[in-house]
Design a protein around this motif. Sequence first.
Motif, short mmCIF file in Angstrom:
data_model
loop_
_atom_site.label_atom_id
_atom_site.label_comp_id
_atom_site.label_asym_id
_atom_site.label_seq_id
_atom_site.Cartn_x
_atom_site.Cartn_y
_atom_site.Cartn_z
N GLY A 1 44.87 53.97 1.27
CA GLY A 1 45.13 54.96 2.41
C GLY A 1 44.77 56.36 2.33
N SER A 2 44.37 56.79 1.16
CA SER A 2 43.97 58.30 0.99
C SER A 2 42.67 58.61 1.51
CB SER A 2 44.25 58.39 -0.55
OG SER A 2 45.41 58.06 -0.86
N GLY A 3 41.86 57.81 1.54
CA GLY A 3 40.57 57.96 2.04
C GLY A 3 40.42 58.73 3.10
N LEU A 4 41.02 57.98 4.30
CA LEU A 4 40.90 58.45 5.59
C LEU A 4 41.35 59.92 5.63
CD1 LEU A 4 41.00 55.10 7.75
CD2 LEU A 4 39.03 56.54 7.20
N THR A 5 42.74 59.97 5.10
CA THR A 5 43.34 61.08 5.01
C THR A 5 42.68 62.24 4.59
OG1 THR A 5 45.39 59.89 5.09
CG2 THR A 5 45.58 62.29 4.93
N THR A 6 41.96 62.06 3.25
CA THR A 6 41.28 63.02 2.58
C THR A 6 40.09 63.57 3.70
OG1 THR A 6 41.51 61.96 0.45
CG2 THR A 6 39.41 63.43 0.84
N GLY A 7 39.30 62.62 4.34
CA GLY A 7 38.32 63.04 5.33
C GLY A 7 38.86 64.09 6.41
N ALA A 8 40.22 63.64 6.90
CA ALA A 8 40.80 64.47 7.91
C ALA A 8 41.07 65.89 7.46
CB ALA A 8 42.22 63.72 8.67
N VAL A 9 41.76 65.84 6.35
CA VAL A 9 42.20 67.36 5.75
C VAL A 9 41.27 68.08 5.50
CG1 VAL A 9 43.49 68.26 3.82
CG2 VAL A 9 44.60 66.09 4.86
N HIS B 1 46.22 55.12 7.05
CA HIS B 1 46.28 56.53 6.73
C HIS B 1 47.72 56.71 5.80
CE1 HIS B 1 43.42 56.73 9.97
NE2 HIS B 1 43.24 57.78 9.77
N ARG B 2 47.47 57.23 4.51
CA ARG B 2 48.71 57.64 3.71
C ARG B 2 48.99 59.03 3.83
NH1 ARG B 2 51.00 55.78 -1.20
NH2 ARG B 2 49.55 54.11 -1.11
N ALA C 1 48.89 52.60 10.06
CA ALA C 1 47.52 52.12 10.32
C ALA C 1 47.05 52.41 11.94
CB ALA C 1 47.26 50.84 10.08
N THR C 2 45.70 51.95 12.06
CA THR C 2 45.43 52.15 13.48
C THR C 2 44.97 50.62 14.30
OG1 THR C 2 43.08 52.50 12.55
CG2 THR C 2 44.22 54.42 13.19
N GLU C 3 45.24 50.89 15.59
CA GLU C 3 44.89 49.87 16.38
C GLU C 3 43.53 49.34 16.16
OE1 GLU C 3 45.44 48.29 21.08
OE2 GLU C 3 46.51 50.19 20.40
N ASP C 4 43.13 48.04 15.88
CA ASP C 4 41.70 47.55 15.67
C ASP C 4 41.14 48.12 14.53
OD1 ASP C 4 39.83 45.86 16.26
OD2 ASP C 4 38.78 47.14 17.59
N ASP D 1 51.77 46.18 -9.92
CA ASP D 1 52.22 47.22 -8.97
C ASP D 1 51.89 46.48 -7.64
OD1 ASP D 1 53.47 49.70 -7.77
OD2 ASP D 1 52.26 50.96 -9.15
N PHE D 2 52.42 47.40 -6.43
CA PHE D 2 52.23 47.12 -5.21
C PHE D 2 50.56 46.88 -4.94
CE2 PHE D 2 56.28 49.00 -4.02
CZ PHE D 2 56.82 48.03 -3.78
N ARG D 3 50.06 45.98 -4.17
CA ARG D 3 48.65 45.79 -3.75
C ARG D 3 47.95 47.26 -3.52
NH1 ARG D 3 45.98 46.66 0.41
NH2 ARG D 3 47.88 47.31 1.45
N ASN D 4 48.54 48.19 -2.80
CA ASN D 4 47.72 49.16 -2.53
C ASN D 4 47.85 50.10 -3.58
OD1 ASN D 4 50.17 50.29 -2.31
ND2 ASN D 4 50.28 50.77 -0.31
N TYR D 5 48.15 49.88 -4.62
CA TYR D 5 47.93 50.78 -6.15
C TYR D 5 47.20 49.97 -6.88
CZ TYR D 5 51.84 53.31 -4.24
OH TYR D 5 52.86 54.38 -3.39
#
Length: 523
Positions: A494-502, A57-58, A157-160, A317-321
């Motif tokens: 990490g933007s995807g799960l945050t997008t869904g929540a927002v 989660h970003r 991140a989240t556990e599991d 760049d960093f992996r997550n980019y």
Amino acid sequence: MSTDPSLHFDCIVIGSGNAGSCAALSAKDEGCTRVLIVDKCPAEWVGGNGYFTAGAHRTVHDGLHDLLPIVSNVSPTSDLAQKIDMDPYSAEEFTEDIMRLSKGRSDQSLVKALVNGSREAIQWLHDRVKMPFVFSFHRQAYLVEGRQKFWGGMVLATEDGGKGVIAAHQKTLKEAGVEVWFETPAVELLADSQGAITGVVVRRNGELVRLHAPAVVLASGGYEASRDLRAQHLGEEWSRAKVRGTPFNTGDGIALARAVHARTTGDFEGCHSTCWDYDAPSDQGDRNLSNQYTKSGYTLGLMLNANGHRFVDEGEDFRNYTYAKFGKEILKQPGGYAWQVWDATAAPWLRKEEYGDGIVKKVTAATLDDLADLLSEDGLHDKGQFIATVRLYNDAVKAFALANPSVKWDPSVRDGLSTDPSLPIPKSNWALPITTPPFLAVKVTCGITFTFGGLAIDPSTAGVLSEVTGKPIRGLFCTGELVGGLFYGNYPGGSGLTTGAVFGRKAGKEAAKIVVEGKNERT
């Protein structure tokens, strides 16, 4: 309208993933008495693509002290907390990352809504959903000189992983009294003479059933699991990409919305794809290994195609980019595959959850010649070019090191340890020579995660816009991977799960407003 009360709901959500779960819970909390989630998948496939994520989660945050209260794997008073280096991640940095990776194409109003709503959404997930947040030491930090150094802006991140995300949602939805119907595909949206949504037609137990509700939230993902739609929108070569997640995201939400004149928008030629295990299943993810098929260790080594050539700057760049776009580059290569290669110096830094024994097929050898011989048995067409490419790279690393002796390798920062400018494709950071045996190679291909084209929404309400009026269609909302216009070409991990929540929270809240307004009008 049917008088059967069992077919009447305040809000219906289509999709049981992270985004849909956030929308359903928000609607329930904000005033909807009866909320239903429908999903065409069987119960054992609950969770959509969210289940297959690493749970990243970003979010905007003020640094270590801001996030310590919501994680379970570090105590504020522990010795570990004193050994963590974690820079704050500002709204400006989050915004700049999205806009930089999209080359300025992202809808700025959507970006603003996502970024400004991120920290509040994370807190809500912690407080309301009891999301099991942890610091992502295993994916977003390196132990350097005794300190855990986080990099790339993303720390949670989240556990599991995604399994933990969906388990937390399912538990909370059940406690909240949200109904969930599986094996129930939505086939049509119902609307009145003014175009306002009044319900959904679903197929249940083999029969078409009209469900009535003044608010419907579309959260059914993109079209990445449809070979035909991938070929139509992304290109014929995408028919051979491997599906990373659920096989049930086949563009249904887009088709439903188009039938009621919703506007589509965004990058229909773009998607999130990544370096994926060549031996992974083709048309669906593995619910046991899930995200472990990701192969993101390329920043530590090289990637070479079947003709023995490099084709990307692994240290760009960093992996997550970069991981969300490098899968596409692999797909363009001969045969649609490549090898990631390391020596004994870099290999110990690879993440065990991605490269552990039993997770991936490894090819090891005492010399580069022997490694090339082994790879020739599995699709390497030009052994000589493979060896020449690695040696040319090694020479460029040595030349840079001689000219820049003060630059040191550090995987937790963009260290600038590069190759000599003469190399046709540079490695801009983390350029270690591949000279120390044993040598290791892993075969990878393209795994498609989700597509970027989707529905146009109002950023403040998540209401789906009409292609006729340009205004929100009353009662129709959208969240998650179905939102169009946010990501183009690439995205920050990490933007995807945050997008869904927002946007899920926005959709649920606005759905409840319609219900409350309707009740007030009747009284």
